[in-house]
Motif scaffolding. Structure first.
Motif, short mmCIF file in Angstrom:
data_model
loop_
_atom_site.label_atom_id
_atom_site.label_comp_id
_atom_site.label_asym_id
_atom_site.label_seq_id
_atom_site.Cartn_x
_atom_site.Cartn_y
_atom_site.Cartn_z
N GLU A 1 0.93 -1.19 0.08
CA GLU A 1 0.16 -0.15 0.06
C GLU A 1 0.78 1.10 0.11
O GLU A 1 1.85 1.54 0.94
CB GLU A 1 -0.77 -0.13 1.08
CG GLU A 1 -2.26 0.71 1.05
CD GLU A 1 -2.99 0.40 2.34
OE1 GLU A 1 -2.93 1.02 3.49
OE2 GLU A 1 -4.09 -0.41 2.08
N GLY A 2 0.53 1.87 -0.96
CA GLY A 2 1.28 3.50 -0.85
C GLY A 2 2.74 3.34 -1.35
O GLY A 2 3.39 4.52 -1.39
N LEU A 3 3.33 2.41 -1.81
CA LEU A 3 4.69 2.21 -2.16
C LEU A 3 4.90 1.56 -3.74
O LEU A 3 4.90 0.39 -3.73
CB LEU A 3 5.41 1.43 -0.85
CG LEU A 3 5.72 1.83 0.19
CD1 LEU A 3 6.64 0.87 1.11
CD2 LEU A 3 6.36 3.18 0.28
N LYS A 4 4.92 2.50 -4.47
CA LYS A 4 5.00 2.02 -5.96
C LYS A 4 6.47 1.23 -6.15
O LYS A 4 7.44 1.63 -5.58
CB LYS A 4 5.20 3.34 -6.99
CG LYS A 4 4.65 3.11 -8.13
CD LYS A 4 4.49 4.48 -9.12
CE LYS A 4 4.21 3.99 -10.29
NZ LYS A 4 4.68 4.71 -11.41
N GLY A 5 6.45 0.23 -6.85
CA GLY A 5 7.25 -0.63 -7.06
C GLY A 5 7.59 -1.69 -5.98
O GLY A 5 8.81 -2.42 -5.85
N VAL A 6 6.73 -1.61 -4.96
CA VAL A 6 7.05 -2.76 -3.59
C VAL A 6 5.89 -3.37 -3.71
O VAL A 6 4.82 -3.38 -3.74
CB VAL A 6 7.19 -2.08 -2.31
CG1 VAL A 6 7.47 -2.79 -1.17
CG2 VAL A 6 8.30 -0.67 -2.33
N TYR A 7 6.20 -4.92 -3.60
CA TYR A 7 5.37 -5.84 -3.59
C TYR A 7 5.37 -7.07 -2.39
O TYR A 7 6.57 -6.77 -1.87
CB TYR A 7 5.59 -6.75 -5.00
CG TYR A 7 5.18 -6.00 -6.23
CD1 TYR A 7 4.11 -5.85 -6.84
CD2 TYR A 7 6.18 -4.92 -6.60
CE1 TYR A 7 3.76 -5.28 -7.95
CE2 TYR A 7 5.89 -4.38 -7.92
CZ TYR A 7 4.68 -4.39 -8.57
OH TYR A 7 4.39 -3.63 -9.55
N CYS A 8 4.68 -7.93 -2.43
CA CYS A 8 5.05 -8.95 -1.30
C CYS A 8 4.26 -10.10 -1.71
O CYS A 8 3.27 -10.14 -2.21
CB CYS A 8 4.49 -8.27 0.12
SG CYS A 8 3.10 -7.61 0.36
N CYS A 9 4.66 -11.34 -0.96
CA CYS A 9 4.13 -12.46 -1.34
C CYS A 9 4.39 -13.35 -0.05
O CYS A 9 5.35 -13.20 0.53
CB CYS A 9 4.27 -12.94 -2.72
SG CYS A 9 5.85 -13.47 -3.23
N GLY A 10 3.56 -14.52 -0.17
CA GLY A 10 4.05 -15.63 1.04
C GLY A 10 3.36 -15.16 2.34
O GLY A 10 2.58 -14.18 2.29
N TRP A 11 3.78 -15.74 3.41
CA TRP A 11 2.98 -15.41 4.58
C TRP A 11 3.32 -14.11 5.16
O TRP A 11 2.37 -13.58 5.85
CB TRP A 11 3.92 -16.34 5.72
CG TRP A 11 3.27 -17.77 5.68
CD1 TRP A 11 2.49 -18.40 4.82
CD2 TRP A 11 3.41 -18.76 6.71
NE1 TRP A 11 2.20 -19.57 4.99
CE2 TRP A 11 2.86 -20.06 6.06
CE3 TRP A 11 4.08 -18.87 7.90
CZ2 TRP A 11 2.61 -21.13 7.06
CZ3 TRP A 11 3.93 -19.90 8.65
CH2 TRP A 11 2.97 -21.13 8.38
N VAL A 12 4.06 -13.27 4.55
CA VAL A 12 4.19 -11.80 5.12
C VAL A 12 3.25 -11.01 4.35
O VAL A 12 3.00 -9.91 4.81
CB VAL A 12 5.55 -11.06 4.91
CG1 VAL A 12 6.02 -10.78 3.52
CG2 VAL A 12 6.02 -10.00 5.89
#
Ligand code: FAD
Ligand code: NAP
Length: 480
Positions: free
Chosen positions: A376-387
């Motif tokens: 949220e709110g951070l262009k170019g930042v992604y996440c996946c898996g348990w986090v």
């Protein structure tokens, strides 16, 4: 010219200075290559990297990991007596050795490197650093030395450096495990399995030594709700029902009226329910007649206080309250019971933590705030898996989630949502920051030296490997 940039960076120790001179870097570089970094080398980290490499042929992926060794919970979570699950490591190793992925171990996001530095250095950052804490009850006595989290107990038998010195007292007769998930089953099984059946696995020698002296006779596994609400799966409970020298005992009262409900359940759930109902209500199999240990799932109960022995600081028991269901929720009835025990393991779920103040985070859920993997709110930042999803789901679930996010990132690069027209320094810049801090990084071939050494030590004692539990020792082998 490049040398000049490096020396400025080394003097200031600051990436921003470096990037201020990025014009120099830009003009010295010809081809545009998308540069992505991934933080955390568990299944999510490897699967998202795999997807990115597959979807975007020109990409460069750097995979940072806090520990000198890769694979996250596949190494430090999956039970030692389930070696087949660890075969995914072969796929991860292929990805790591594809020549398109740089593994950088011994780098901790939040201390060694921070998110803003990664964002400046890469076109996209993918957070895959899992869930490294656990949920607590917040009840009196929870701080007693014999009240442990299942997470730490698992880390202890699986060689997680931070848990290798955990004090586990098995000079007791009864242990209680709270929670009805597969982790609760894992820890109950490790406690109840005859130690000879563990000797040839990759379980750590320090835990084997304690387990071989165990006086444990009974493990009570307490669920706050009923048999219909269990989170464990059929294969795992079947294993418990077949454990050598161990019988399973359940209170038939918890199964009242259950047969009528089971009929209407979807097939996989129905099969699970039939199995536990039969085990609870049918006459016990002959093989249980000579059992020396007992596994006792106990339903509709929650702990309210852990009790201390009058003579020492040791755990003597736990007060539990009887629950009833209101809809799907467990509600305490006010009826209190006591269980005597010398060890309590809390297995009510893992929890992610915020690895730096600049990460948008839901502290309650323990996940990075995100929409379909986009932070949220951070262009170019992604996440996946348990986090990103929270601490549930097997490796396959994590794989599907990570493939989806990897695919989305590649698409965002194609469509310009992630701007890859600007040149980014990638690892070139990060290596300077790490170098300035004196951090010894670990490459994948360094990890292979550790791997070899672990296998060598294991072979000497008839095990597939003996895990090294000291980070210093890992680093010294990596440096050879
Ligand atoms: P993780 O596997 O936890 O990986 C996260 C990685 O990030 C770790 O390597 C960690 O060291 C690293 N990291 C953490 N913080 C930082 C930081 N600040 N900077 C850099 N790196 C960091 N699934 C199955 O299919 N079969 C099983 O038998 C099975 N057994 C399990 C047993 C246990 C005890 C547990 C807890 C889970 C089990 N699972 C099993 C589920 C499976 O392990 C998860 O689905 C999967 O590991 C989640 O992957 P992840 O990459 O999100 O997290
Ligand atoms: P889980 O499956 O979510 O189970 C958590 C358990 O804790 C549930 O029974 C839950 O009960 C209970 N719980 C939560 N809060 C509680 C509270 N305040 N009081 C009492 N009980 C509470 O989590 P997990 O066991 O940690 O496993 C995590 C994931 O890893 C799961 O997807 C699991 O399948 C996977 N895993 C797989 C394997 C395997 O395949 N062999 C092995 C280990 C782990 P409620 O339902 O009432 O909330």
């Amino acid at each position: 010219m490049f040398k000049y940039v490096n020396s400025v960076l080394l003097e200031s120790g600051c990436l921003t200075n470096y990037l201020l001179r990025q014009k120099v870097f830009k003009s010295s570089s010809a081809a545009q290559k998308p540069k992505v970094c991934v933080v955390g080398s568990g299944p999510a980290g490897f699967y998202v990297s795999q997807q990115l490499i597959k979807a975007y042929p020109k990409i460069e992926v750097d995979l940072f990991e806090r520990l000198p060794v890769p694979f996250g919970l596949v190494r430090f979570g999956v039970a030692p007596d389930h070696p087949e699950v660890k075969n995914v490591i072969n796929t991860f190793t292929k990805t790591a050795k594809s020549g398109r992925l740089r593994f950088v171990g011994n780098v901790n996001l939040g201390t060694d490197i921070i998110l803003s530095e990664l964002r400046e250095a890469y076109h996209a950052v993918v957070l895959t650093y899992g869930a490294e804490q656990d949920r607590e009850f917040g009840i009196p006595g929870e701080e007693l030395p014999d009240v442990l989290s299942a997470r730490r107990f698992v880390g202890w038998y699986n060689g997680l450096p931070v848990d290798s010195n955990l004090k586990v007292n098995l000079d007791i007769e009864t242990a209680v495990v709270f929670g009805n998930g597969n982790v609760a089953i894992d820890v109950a099984r490790i406690l109840l399995t005859p130690v000879d059946a563990l000797k040839n696995t990759d379980i750590t020698e320090h835990s084997l030594a304690v387990l071989s002296q165990s006086r444990l006779k009974k493990v009570i596994m307490v669920g706050r709700r009923g048999p219909l609400n269990v989170a464990f799966t059929i294969k795992e409970i079947r294993e418990m029902l077949k454990l050598p020298q161990c019988k399973t005992v359940m209170d038939p009262a918890s199964f009242e009226g259950i047969r009528e409900v089971i009929e209407g359940l979807p097939r996989p759930r129905r099969r699970l329910m039939e199995l536990i109902t039969q085990a609870a209500l049918n006459p016990p199999p002959e093989s249980w007649a000579n059992a020396t240990r007992v596994f006792e799932p106990l339903f509709f109960r929650s702990p309210i206080e852990f009790l201390k022995s009058l003579r020492s600081n040791r755990l003597s028991g736990v007060n539990i309250v009887v629950n009833e269901l209101s809809g799907d929720r467990a509600v305490p009835t006010g009826v209190v019971e006591s269980l005597e025990c010398g060890l309590a393991l809390r297995s009510i779920g893992y929890k992610g933590i915020k690895a730096g103040k600049d990460i948008p985070f839901d502290d309650e859920k323990g996940t990075v705030l995100n929409k379909n993997g986009q932070a949220e709110g951070l262009k170019g930042v992604y996440c996946c898996g348990w986090v990103a999803t929270g601490p549930s789901g097997v490796i396959l679930t994590t794989m599907n989630n990570s493939f989806e996010v990897g695919h989305a990132i590649a698409q965002h690069m194609e469509t310009g949502l992630v701007d890859i027209s600007v040149n980014k320094p990638g690892y070139e810049a990060i290596s300077h920051i790490l170098g300035d801090k004196g951090i010894q990084t670990v490459s994948f071939s360094d990890w292979e030296k550790i791997d070899e050494e672990e296998k060598r030590r294991g072979k000497e004692i008839g095990k597939p490997r003996e895990k090294i539990v000291s980070v210093e020792e890992m680093l010294s082998i990596a440096a050879r």
